[in-house]
Design an enzyme around this catalytic site. Sequence first.
Site, PDB file in Angstrom:
ATOM      1  N   LYS A  13       0.825  -1.206   0.000  1.00 40.98           N
ATOM      2  CA  LYS A  13       0.000   0.000   0.000  1.00 40.98           C
ATOM      3  C   LYS A  13       0.860   1.257   0.000  1.00 40.98           C
ATOM      4  O   LYS A  13       0.558   2.224  -0.710  1.00 40.98           O
ATOM      5  CB  LYS A  13      -0.905  -0.032   1.229  1.00 40.98           C
ATOM      6  CG  LYS A  13      -1.865   1.096   1.337  1.00 40.98           C
ATOM      7  CD  LYS A  13      -2.910   0.795   2.401  1.00 40.98           C
ATOM      8  CE  LYS A  13      -2.322   0.580   3.789  1.00 40.98           C
ATOM      9  NZ  LYS A  13      -1.981   1.820   4.485  1.00 40.98           N
ATOM     10  N   ARG A  88     -10.001   3.873  10.194  1.00 42.36           N
ATOM     11  CA  ARG A  88      -9.591   2.583  10.694  1.00 42.36           C
ATOM     12  C   ARG A  88     -10.718   1.857  11.424  1.00 42.36           C
ATOM     13  O   ARG A  88     -10.645   0.680  11.667  1.00 42.36           O
ATOM     14  CB  ARG A  88      -8.433   2.801  11.662  1.00 42.36           C
ATOM     15  CG  ARG A  88      -7.439   1.680  11.714  1.00 42.36           C
ATOM     16  CD  ARG A  88      -6.347   2.047  12.695  1.00 42.36           C
ATOM     17  NE  ARG A  88      -5.304   2.848  12.081  1.00 42.36           N
ATOM     18  CZ  ARG A  88      -4.243   2.326  11.474  1.00 42.36           C
ATOM     19  NH1 ARG A  88      -4.087   1.029  11.396  1.00 42.36           N
ATOM     20  NH2 ARG A  88      -3.322   3.094  10.956  1.00 42.36           N
ATOM     21  N   ARG A 127      11.294 -10.596   3.313  1.00 42.72           N
ATOM     22  CA  ARG A 127      11.996  -9.319   3.160  1.00 42.72           C
ATOM     23  C   ARG A 127      13.467  -9.407   3.519  1.00 42.72           C
ATOM     24  O   ARG A 127      13.830  -9.848   4.596  1.00 42.72           O
ATOM     25  CB  ARG A 127      11.376  -8.280   4.100  1.00 42.72           C
ATOM     26  CG  ARG A 127      10.255  -7.513   3.504  1.00 42.72           C
ATOM     27  CD  ARG A 127       9.851  -6.458   4.505  1.00 42.72           C
ATOM     28  NE  ARG A 127       8.547  -5.900   4.145  1.00 42.72           N
ATOM     29  CZ  ARG A 127       7.897  -5.046   4.902  1.00 42.72           C
ATOM     30  NH1 ARG A 127       8.391  -4.667   6.060  1.00 42.72           N
ATOM     31  NH2 ARG A 127       6.738  -4.575   4.509  1.00 42.72           N
ATOM     32  N   ARG A 159      14.261  -8.947   8.225  1.00 45.68           N
ATOM     33  CA  ARG A 159      13.661  -8.134   9.274  1.00 45.68           C
ATOM     34  C   ARG A 159      13.174  -9.001  10.420  1.00 45.68           C
ATOM     35  O   ARG A 159      12.303  -9.834  10.260  1.00 45.68           O
ATOM     36  CB  ARG A 159      12.513  -7.310   8.704  1.00 45.68           C
ATOM     37  CG  ARG A 159      12.979  -6.363   7.638  1.00 45.68           C
ATOM     38  CD  ARG A 159      12.212  -5.112   7.594  1.00 45.68           C
ATOM     39  NE  ARG A 159      11.019  -5.129   8.451  1.00 45.68           N
ATOM     40  CZ  ARG A 159      10.126  -4.171   8.411  1.00 45.68           C
ATOM     41  NH1 ARG A 159      10.248  -3.189   7.576  1.00 45.68           N
ATOM     42  NH2 ARG A 159       9.087  -4.208   9.204  1.00 45.68           N
ATOM     43  N   ARG A 170      -1.638  -9.903  12.701  1.00 45.92           N
ATOM     44  CA  ARG A 170      -1.893  -8.556  12.160  1.00 45.92           C
ATOM     45  C   ARG A 170      -2.865  -8.622  10.994  1.00 45.92           C
ATOM     46  O   ARG A 170      -3.726  -7.766  10.833  1.00 45.92           O
ATOM     47  CB  ARG A 170      -0.580  -7.911  11.684  1.00 45.92           C
ATOM     48  CG  ARG A 170       0.156  -7.148  12.755  1.00 45.92           C
ATOM     49  CD  ARG A 170       1.189  -6.229  12.128  1.00 45.92           C
ATOM     50  NE  ARG A 170       2.035  -6.946  11.175  1.00 45.92           N
ATOM     51  CZ  ARG A 170       3.344  -6.767  11.048  1.00 45.92           C
ATOM     52  NH1 ARG A 170       3.965  -5.896  11.791  1.00 45.92           N
ATOM     53  NH2 ARG A 170       4.027  -7.435  10.158  1.00 45.92           N
TER      54      ARG A 170
END
Length: 212
Positions: A13, A88, A127, A159, A170
């Site tokens: 995004k 949100r 990543r 990461r 999440r």
Amino acid sequence: MNIIIFGPPGAGKGTQAENLVKDYNLFKVSTGDLLREEINKETKLGIQIKSSISRGFFVADDIINTLIENIISDSANQNRMLFDGYPRNFNQVKKLDLLLNKYNQKIFSVINLNTDRDTVVKRLLGRIVCLKCGSTFNKFFKPPSKSGHKCESKHLITRSDDNEKTIIKRFITYEEKTLPILNYYKKQNLLTNIDGMNKIDEIYKEIRQIMP
Ligand SMILES: [Zn+2]
């Protein structure tokens, strides 16, 4: 035109928002940025925000709404706002409607980057960052060995904050919170679903198609 962009963490995004800001001269409205800015400027609101965050509280909707009203009421931002990470929750959705009305603003389109759990997990878990040159790679989609990357492999790091459990948690939280919001905009014929599992430039091509 005012746009809202949705997508789970790992949907890319941020990259797409950056593209839109650059190509359509939009102003990105991100509550995270607004909060940080307020804290850095040490305004009265900023001091309040800092204190809730440091005590481990969420920043109250009232504060968020005040920051958003500051942006929407400013004629320099009008008709060029790109809402990223806002609204949100449903309270914020309703408040946004009120504020848009108050300042004679409309949402042109709501873009949703549709991405499934597996893709998000692979993108985030895979990543890799090169500490020497700053390039980013992905173990699954874009391995450094096949990207013509010249630095020694000792500079490459993954990461550590992205472990699979956290990513899935999440993702689920995001879906639960966002689905009702997307349905709300769908009923108003504002929602465009875009396949977030495509390559980044393909995704952007699709986004461009809905822009005037
Ligand atoms: Zn490098």
